[in-house]
Design a protein around this motif. Structure first.
Motif, PDB file in Angstrom:
ATOM      1  N   LYS A 293     -23.506   7.686   5.493  1.00 43.56           N
ATOM      2  CA  LYS A 293     -23.823   6.833   6.642  1.00 43.56           C
ATOM      3  C   LYS A 293     -22.708   6.881   7.693  1.00 43.56           C
ATOM      4  N   GLU A 294     -21.486   7.114   7.236  1.00 45.38           N
ATOM      5  CA  GLU A 294     -20.391   7.275   8.210  1.00 45.38           C
ATOM      6  C   GLU A 294     -20.528   8.609   8.942  1.00 45.38           C
ATOM      7  N   ASP A 295     -20.712   9.693   8.163  1.00 44.54           N
ATOM      8  CA  ASP A 295     -20.747  11.034   8.768  1.00 44.54           C
ATOM      9  C   ASP A 295     -21.898  11.196   9.752  1.00 44.54           C
ATOM     10  N   PHE A 296     -23.084  10.710   9.362  1.00 44.40           N
ATOM     11  CA  PHE A 296     -24.259  10.899  10.229  1.00 44.40           C
ATOM     12  C   PHE A 296     -24.530   9.678  11.111  1.00 44.40           C
TER      13      PHE A 296
ATOM     14  N   MET B 220     -29.266  14.388   9.473  1.00 42.85           N
ATOM     15  CA  MET B 220     -30.044  13.453   8.665  1.00 42.85           C
ATOM     16  C   MET B 220     -31.431  14.002   8.299  1.00 42.85           C
ATOM     17  N   TYR B 221     -32.086  14.674   9.264  1.00 40.76           N
ATOM     18  CA  TYR B 221     -33.461  15.128   9.003  1.00 40.76           C
ATOM     19  C   TYR B 221     -33.493  16.161   7.888  1.00 40.76           C
ATOM     20  N   PHE B 222     -32.521  17.065   7.938  1.00 46.08           N
ATOM     21  CA  PHE B 222     -32.422  18.083   6.906  1.00 46.08           C
ATOM     22  C   PHE B 222     -32.182  17.425   5.542  1.00 46.08           C
ATOM     23  N   LEU B 223     -31.316  16.428   5.563  1.00 43.38           N
ATOM     24  CA  LEU B 223     -30.989  15.729   4.319  1.00 43.38           C
ATOM     25  C   LEU B 223     -32.233  15.044   3.735  1.00 43.38           C
ATOM     26  N   ILE B 224     -32.996  14.399   4.620  1.00 40.34           N
ATOM     27  CA  ILE B 224     -34.210  13.716   4.139  1.00 40.34           C
ATOM     28  C   ILE B 224     -35.158  14.742   3.516  1.00 40.34           C
ATOM     29  N   ALA B 225     -35.309  15.887   4.209  1.00 39.23           N
ATOM     30  CA  ALA B 225     -36.216  16.917   3.668  1.00 39.23           C
ATOM     31  C   ALA B 225     -35.700  17.402   2.305  1.00 39.23           C
ATOM     32  N   GLY B 226     -34.403  17.655   2.209  1.00 41.04           N
ATOM     33  CA  GLY B 226     -33.820  18.116   0.939  1.00 41.04           C
ATOM     34  C   GLY B 226     -34.057  17.100  -0.171  1.00 41.04           C
TER      35      GLY B 226
ATOM     36  N   LEU C 247     -15.280  11.289  -6.911  1.00 41.67           N
ATOM     37  CA  LEU C 247     -15.263  12.056  -5.659  1.00 41.67           C
ATOM     38  C   LEU C 247     -15.134  11.186  -4.421  1.00 41.67           C
ATOM     39  N   SER C 248     -15.088   9.869  -4.636  1.00 39.35           N
ATOM     40  CA  SER C 248     -15.065   8.993  -3.457  1.00 39.35           C
ATOM     41  C   SER C 248     -13.736   9.141  -2.703  1.00 39.35           C
ATOM     42  N   GLY C 249     -12.657   9.446  -3.445  1.00 41.49           N
ATOM     43  CA  GLY C 249     -11.350   9.583  -2.807  1.00 41.49           C
ATOM     44  C   GLY C 249     -11.316  10.713  -1.788  1.00 41.49           C
ATOM     45  N   ILE C 250     -12.120  11.753  -2.015  1.00 37.54           N
ATOM     46  CA  ILE C 250     -12.102  12.887  -1.071  1.00 37.54           C
ATOM     47  C   ILE C 250     -13.353  12.883  -0.191  1.00 37.54           C
ATOM     48  N   HIS C 251     -14.026  11.732  -0.114  1.00 39.82           N
ATOM     49  CA  HIS C 251     -15.183  11.629   0.781  1.00 39.82           C
ATOM     50  C   HIS C 251     -16.228  12.682   0.381  1.00 39.82           C
ATOM     51  N   GLY C 252     -16.350  12.906  -0.958  1.00 33.57           N
ATOM     52  CA  GLY C 252     -17.046  14.121  -1.412  1.00 33.57           C
ATOM     53  C   GLY C 252     -18.543  14.020  -1.634  1.00 33.57           C
ATOM     54  N   TRP C 253     -19.287  13.464  -0.690  1.00 30.75           N
ATOM     55  CA  TRP C 253     -20.729  13.331  -0.953  1.00 30.75           C
ATOM     56  C   TRP C 253     -21.437  14.658  -1.135  1.00 30.75           C
ATOM     57  N   ARG C 254     -20.969  15.695  -0.434  1.00 31.21           N
ATOM     58  CA  ARG C 254     -21.657  16.994  -0.568  1.00 31.21           C
ATOM     59  C   ARG C 254     -21.486  17.536  -1.994  1.00 31.21           C
ATOM     60  N   TRP C 255     -20.312  17.318  -2.570  1.00 26.75           N
ATOM     61  CA  TRP C 255     -20.087  17.756  -3.951  1.00 26.75           C
ATOM     62  C   TRP C 255     -20.891  16.928  -4.936  1.00 26.75           C
ATOM     63  N   MET C 256     -21.095  15.661  -4.594  1.00 28.71           N
ATOM     64  CA  MET C 256     -21.905  14.823  -5.501  1.00 28.71           C
ATOM     65  C   MET C 256     -23.289  15.453  -5.666  1.00 28.71           C
ATOM     66  N   PHE C 257     -23.876  15.932  -4.568  1.00 27.26           N
ATOM     67  CA  PHE C 257     -25.194  16.571  -4.651  1.00 27.26           C
ATOM     68  C   PHE C 257     -25.106  17.944  -5.313  1.00 27.26           C
ATOM     69  N   ARG C 258     -24.086  18.734  -4.913  1.00 27.73           N
ATOM     70  CA  ARG C 258     -23.947  20.085  -5.461  1.00 27.73           C
ATOM     71  C   ARG C 258     -23.900  20.060  -6.989  1.00 27.73           C
ATOM     72  N   LEU C 259     -23.216  19.078  -7.543  1.00 26.40           N
ATOM     73  CA  LEU C 259     -23.062  19.046  -9.007  1.00 26.40           C
ATOM     74  C   LEU C 259     -24.390  18.855  -9.749  1.00 26.40           C
ATOM     75  N   GLY C 260     -25.404  18.377  -9.029  1.00 30.90           N
ATOM     76  CA  GLY C 260     -26.730  18.234  -9.646  1.00 30.90           C
ATOM     77  C   GLY C 260     -27.270  19.574 -10.130  1.00 30.90           C
ATOM     78  N   VAL C 261     -26.730  20.665  -9.581  1.00 33.60           N
ATOM     79  CA  VAL C 261     -27.195  21.995  -9.974  1.00 33.60           C
ATOM     80  C   VAL C 261     -26.858  22.271 -11.451  1.00 33.60           C
ATOM     81  N   VAL C 262     -25.777  21.672 -11.942  1.00 41.28           N
ATOM     82  CA  VAL C 262     -25.349  21.975 -13.323  1.00 41.28           C
ATOM     83  C   VAL C 262     -26.424  21.575 -14.351  1.00 41.28           C
ATOM     84  N   PRO C 263     -26.846  20.297 -14.392  1.00 40.86           N
ATOM     85  CA  PRO C 263     -27.890  19.993 -15.377  1.00 40.86           C
ATOM     86  C   PRO C 263     -29.203  20.714 -15.088  1.00 40.86           C
TER      87      PRO C 263
END
Ligand code: BGC
Length: 462
Positions: free
Chosen positions: A44-47, A105-111, A164-180
């Motif tokens: 919400k901060e970034d977008f 935001m629109y891309f994110l919603i679609a994803g 990941l909150s310390g590094i503002h890492g929301w993109r990594w939070m999603f990326r890690l979903g690829v592992v499971p």
């Protein structure tokens, strides 16, 4: 059915557990989607999102899940449980990457809609697959491995979001979903299709071979004959789902689906820190502890349910759990109605919250998914579970969108009393309508409905 594991080798038992654990990664994907509660703070901060945009970003997964759950049943009945799970895992991975790379935001919603569609399908096809590969005596335990995956996924998502909150890492939070997702994808490539689906579609030899992996030779043959009988029953189309004999099972699935959500579980899980803040716990450390505490309790109590489901049965756990949920919600309401007792309030509300989550985890959480994987006729099982699951996601969406407005409009006490009253409604519903499926084969359960017998008679006179 005799004790299916009595004279089987450890290797065979291991096979069913491994297959169940791999498919339960579907539950883990479901739970991991909870990572949004941490990610959204940074997105919400970034977008520069408004409140409404923020809600849409969060709810996009639920909207995708509605599509995925609605479409998944027909696909699972037609193409097989295993294939649809494999494709769902791939879609989840694609949706995770798309969300993590979103330029706006629109891309994110679609994803997130793409991601959600995979979760919607996997949410019920994983328990469906496990139910169909399990021996009847262990089905409760094996299917609830999926709920352990789910609650574990929620817990992992809390920890990842925190780390990941310390590094503002929301993109990594999603990326890690690829592992499971990749683990589910590759694991399922090595797993067999459900023997029940195979037999229904005429793959007799394959079905027989898989049954022999699960049961000993004699039992496998008996089970083969039983399943074959089921393939002769009429249900084949959507219309058959509404036929008078099957309708009670449909009503049961939809009713439990809606009650599972309207009694507020996801508001409590995701707003636990906010709720405790209302009650006077203010510091960040307290709120993190509360969140992790809720997550751990949820997993631990689900493990206890898993150990008990095939011993004490589904009904006693469900009824006791619902009673605990209703009482704790009413207490939470009372606590918020007595601001004068603020010190005590904090403790009463923290305790009520814990009792609530524990009661859900031992009852309605696992039992809903287990029952809907057991009560439907083979020929329409995917589609019927799809209906119940879509009702579950729909109710989830409604509760998510209304909780904070309810608190604002009606106040905290009334909001929790409404959930509590719905909990009492759920208890009565379960008491009168939920059958005991413990120890029955899926074919016995199906035959029960076709014979026009009542839910309450199930498992009796055997
Ligand atoms: C519910 C989910 C919920 C989870 C919590 C599941 O059984 O379907 O909506 O988030 O339990 O443990």
């Amino acid at each position: 059915m005799p004790d299916a594991t009595a004279d089987k080798s450890d290797a065979t038992t291991r096979f069913v557990y491994v297959a169940s654990a791999i498919s339960a990664l579907g539950g883990l994907l479901f739970g991991y989607s909870g990572v949004i509660s941490g990610a959204i703070l940074f997105i919400k901060e970034d977008f520069k999102l408004t409140v409404v945009e923020e809600e849409v970003v969060v709810a996009a997964v639920l909207i995708g899940a509605l599509f995925g759950s609605a479409a998944g049943g027909k696909l699972a009945d037609r193409f097989g449980r295993r294939k649809v799970l494999i494709v769902s895992a791939a879609i989840f991975a694609i949706g995770s990457i798309a969300s993590s790379e979103a330029p706006n935001m629109y891309f994110l919603i679609a994803g997130r809609i793409v991601l959600g569609s995979a979760i919607g399908a996997a949410s019920f096809i994983a328990p469906l697959y496990i139910s169909e590969i399990s021996p009847g005596t262990h089905r409760g335990r094996l299917v609830s491995i999926n709920q352990i995956g789910l609650t574990g996924g929620i817990l992992i998502s809390y920890v990842v979001a925190y780390a990941l909150s310390g590094i503002h890492g929301w993109r990594w939070m999603f990326r890690l979903g690829v592992v499971p997702a990749l683990a589910l994808f590759s694991g399922m490539l090595f797993m067999p299709e459900s023997p029940r689906w195979l037999l229904l579609h005429g793959f007799r030899d394959k079905a027989r071979a898989i049954l022999k992996e699960i049961l000993d030779k004699k039992e496998a043959e008996e089970e083969f004959q039983e399943i074959q009988k089921s393939t002769g029953f009429q249900a084949n189309s959507w219309a058959d789902l509404f036929s008078p004999r099957i309708r009670p099972a449909l009503v049961l699935g939809i009713g439990l689906a809606v009650f599972q959500q309207v009694t507020g579980i996801n508001t409590i899980i995701y707003y636990a820190p906010t709720i405790l803040e209302f009650a006077g716990f203010k510091s960040d450390t307290q709120s993190i502890l509360a969140t992790v505490g809720v997550g751990v309790l949820n997993v631990v109590m689900t493990v206890i349910a898993m150990l008990l489901l095939d011993r004490v049965g589904r009904r006693p756990l469900l009824l006791a759990g619902l009673a605990g949920m209703a009482l704790s919600l009413l207490f939470l309401g009372v606590a918020f109605d007595l601001p004068a007792l603020s010190g005590v309030l904090a403790i009463v509300s923290a305790l009520s919250l814990m009792i609530y989550v524990g009661s859900f985890a031992v009852g309605l959480g696992p039992v809903f998914w287990l029952l809907i994987s057991e009560i439907y006729p083979l020929k329409v099982r995917g589609r019927a579970m799809s209906v119940a699951t879509t009702a579950n996601w729909g109710a989830n969406l409604i509760v998510t969108l209304t909780f904070l407005s309810f608190i604002q409009m009606l106040g905290k006490p009334l909001t929790f009393w409404i959930y509590g009253l719905l909990g009492i409604g759920a208890l009565l519903f379960a008491y009168f309508l939920v059958p005991e499926t413990k120890g029955q084969s899926l074919e016995d359960i199906e035959a029960h409905w076709w014979a026009g017998k009542k839910a309450g008679e199930m498992g009796k006179n055997k």
